[in-house]
Design a protein around this motif. Structure first.
Motif, short mmCIF file in Angstrom:
data_model
loop_
_atom_site.label_atom_id
_atom_site.label_comp_id
_atom_site.label_asym_id
_atom_site.label_seq_id
_atom_site.Cartn_x
_atom_site.Cartn_y
_atom_site.Cartn_z
N ALA A 86 67.49 -52.62 57.39
CA ALA A 86 67.38 -53.16 56.87
C ALA A 86 68.07 -53.57 55.76
CB ALA A 86 67.51 -51.47 56.92
N GLN A 87 68.00 -54.68 54.48
CA GLN A 87 68.39 -55.13 53.64
C GLN A 87 70.29 -53.98 53.28
OE1 GLN A 87 66.17 -57.09 51.57
NE2 GLN A 87 66.95 -58.92 51.83
N THR A 88 71.60 -55.00 53.19
CA THR A 88 72.42 -53.63 52.95
C THR A 88 72.67 -53.86 51.70
OG1 THR A 88 73.87 -55.48 53.48
CG2 THR A 88 73.24 -53.42 55.37
N SER A 89 72.00 -55.01 51.48
CA SER A 89 72.08 -55.17 49.75
C SER A 89 70.96 -54.37 48.71
CB SER A 89 72.31 -56.70 49.37
OG SER A 89 70.53 -57.10 49.99
N SER A 90 71.97 -53.98 48.04
CA SER A 90 70.65 -52.98 47.08
C SER A 90 70.84 -53.66 46.05
CB SER A 90 71.33 -51.15 46.63
OG SER A 90 72.32 -52.12 46.29
N ALA A 91 69.15 -53.27 45.59
CA ALA A 91 68.26 -53.80 44.43
C ALA A 91 69.51 -53.03 42.92
CB ALA A 91 67.02 -53.37 44.02
N PRO A 92 69.70 -54.57 42.15
CA PRO A 92 70.26 -53.97 41.05
C PRO A 92 69.87 -52.80 40.68
CG PRO A 92 69.59 -55.92 40.58
CD PRO A 92 68.96 -55.72 41.63
N PRO A 93 70.54 -51.92 39.95
CA PRO A 93 69.55 -50.71 39.09
C PRO A 93 69.07 -51.11 37.98
CG PRO A 93 72.39 -50.98 38.07
CD PRO A 93 72.06 -51.71 39.32
N ALA A 94 68.15 -50.36 38.23
CA ALA A 94 66.78 -50.35 36.76
C ALA A 94 67.47 -50.45 35.17
CB ALA A 94 65.41 -49.77 36.82
N LEU A 95 67.26 -51.28 34.32
CA LEU A 95 68.09 -51.02 32.95
C LEU A 95 67.27 -49.88 32.56
CD1 LEU A 95 67.76 -54.38 31.78
CD2 LEU A 95 69.25 -53.24 32.68
N GLU A 96 68.15 -49.21 31.88
CA GLU A 96 67.20 -47.60 31.27
C GLU A 96 66.77 -48.48 30.09
OE1 GLU A 96 70.21 -44.66 29.49
OE2 GLU A 96 71.11 -44.93 31.54
N GLU A 97 65.53 -47.50 29.19
CA GLU A 97 64.25 -48.31 27.95
C GLU A 97 65.52 -47.73 27.12
OE1 GLU A 97 60.20 -47.30 29.08
OE2 GLU A 97 60.30 -47.64 30.79
N THR A 98 65.69 -46.74 27.42
CA THR A 98 66.29 -46.52 25.75
C THR A 98 68.08 -46.62 25.15
OG1 THR A 98 67.19 -44.03 26.89
CG2 THR A 98 64.48 -44.36 26.20
N SER A 99 68.42 -47.69 25.75
CA SER A 99 69.66 -47.95 26.32
C SER A 99 70.00 -48.58 25.16
CB SER A 99 69.77 -49.09 27.03
OG SER A 99 69.73 -50.80 26.62
N ALA A 100 71.57 -47.95 24.50
CA ALA A 100 72.19 -48.28 23.30
C ALA A 100 71.60 -49.85 22.33
CB ALA A 100 73.74 -47.33 22.99
N LEU A 101 72.17 -50.41 23.23
CA LEU A 101 72.15 -51.66 22.86
C LEU A 101 71.00 -52.33 22.62
CD1 LEU A 101 73.78 -54.62 22.64
CD2 LEU A 101 73.11 -55.03 25.09
N MET A 102 69.82 -52.23 23.67
CA MET A 102 68.43 -52.72 23.07
C MET A 102 68.04 -51.61 22.15
SD MET A 102 65.96 -53.84 23.26
CE MET A 102 65.90 -54.95 24.88
N ASN A 103 68.68 -50.25 21.33
CA ASN A 103 67.95 -49.30 20.47
C ASN A 103 69.29 -50.01 18.91
OD1 ASN A 103 66.54 -47.72 21.84
ND2 ASN A 103 67.71 -46.31 22.07
N GLU A 104 70.24 -50.42 18.84
CA GLU A 104 70.99 -50.74 17.78
C GLU A 104 70.10 -52.35 17.41
OE1 GLU A 104 74.80 -52.47 16.72
OE2 GLU A 104 74.70 -51.83 18.75
N ALA A 105 69.65 -53.09 18.26
CA ALA A 105 68.79 -54.55 18.44
C ALA A 105 67.53 -54.32 17.41
CB ALA A 105 68.88 -54.97 19.69
N MET A 106 66.63 -53.44 18.26
CA MET A 106 65.33 -53.01 17.72
C MET A 106 65.72 -52.26 15.93
SD MET A 106 63.14 -53.92 20.03
CE MET A 106 62.14 -53.02 18.84
N GLU A 107 66.37 -51.83 15.70
CA GLU A 107 66.68 -51.05 14.46
C GLU A 107 66.73 -52.06 13.71
OE1 GLU A 107 69.95 -48.00 14.37
OE2 GLU A 107 68.33 -46.89 16.01
N LEU A 108 67.84 -53.07 14.41
CA LEU A 108 68.15 -54.17 13.38
C LEU A 108 66.87 -55.48 12.67
CD1 LEU A 108 72.04 -55.02 14.50
CD2 LEU A 108 71.41 -54.21 12.16
#
Length: 158
Positions: A104-126
């Protein structure tokens, strides 16, 4: 020599033209044998059969358990359907599942990005504010009188 590759692309075993199996990318002791008929043995002499690969690419253990499958492109799948490696011949898929036993691969996949991240919300509002400017509710619309008459009054008083 045919290479048996694990899920990360590294060589986990090699099968030579006579069917002898060695583990790892370098030459080493023979740990098993794979025949053209799809039989897989875990000893050099070919006495102790541990499994077989049928004509459709399904890998079975000697207890008749279905361990996985090899597709026509050489991808090897385990019971759960996840890809565990890549091989050149279907019998080599049995080598991967029965002899080399992919780890089994010991390296884990990067965590999934939250769709409602604060940075993305701010960019979408701008972006929305720039594309669709809001009309101020506290101001009245300009009329011709506001635009032209105010300047005349100021200029005439001087």
């Amino acid at each position: 020599m045919r290479d048996v590759k694990g899920s990360n692309g590294s060589i986990v075993a090699r099968v030579d033209s006579s069917g002898n199996i060695t583990l790892g990318p370098e030459g080493g002791p023979i740990v098993g044998r794979a025949t053209n008929a799809g039989e897989i043995y875990d000893d050099e002499s070919g006495v102790n059969q541990v499994g077989r690969v049928d004509g459709e690419g399904t890998v079975f253990s000697m207890q008749h358990e279905k361990l996985g499958k090899v597709d026509t492109w050489g991808r090897v799948y385990d019971r759960s359907g996840s890809v565990v490696g890549h091989v050149e011949k279907t019998v080599d898929g049995g080598v991967l599942l029965l002899i080399a036993e992919p780890v089994a691969q010991t390296s884990s996949a990067p965590p999934a990005l939250e769709e409602t991240s604060a940075l993305m919300n701010e960019a979408m509002e701008l972006a929305d504010a720039q594309r669709f400017p809001q009309v101020r509710k506290d101001s009245k619309p300009l009329t011709d009188r506001d635009l032209f008459m105010e300047h005349l009054r100021r200029d005439s008083s001087k």
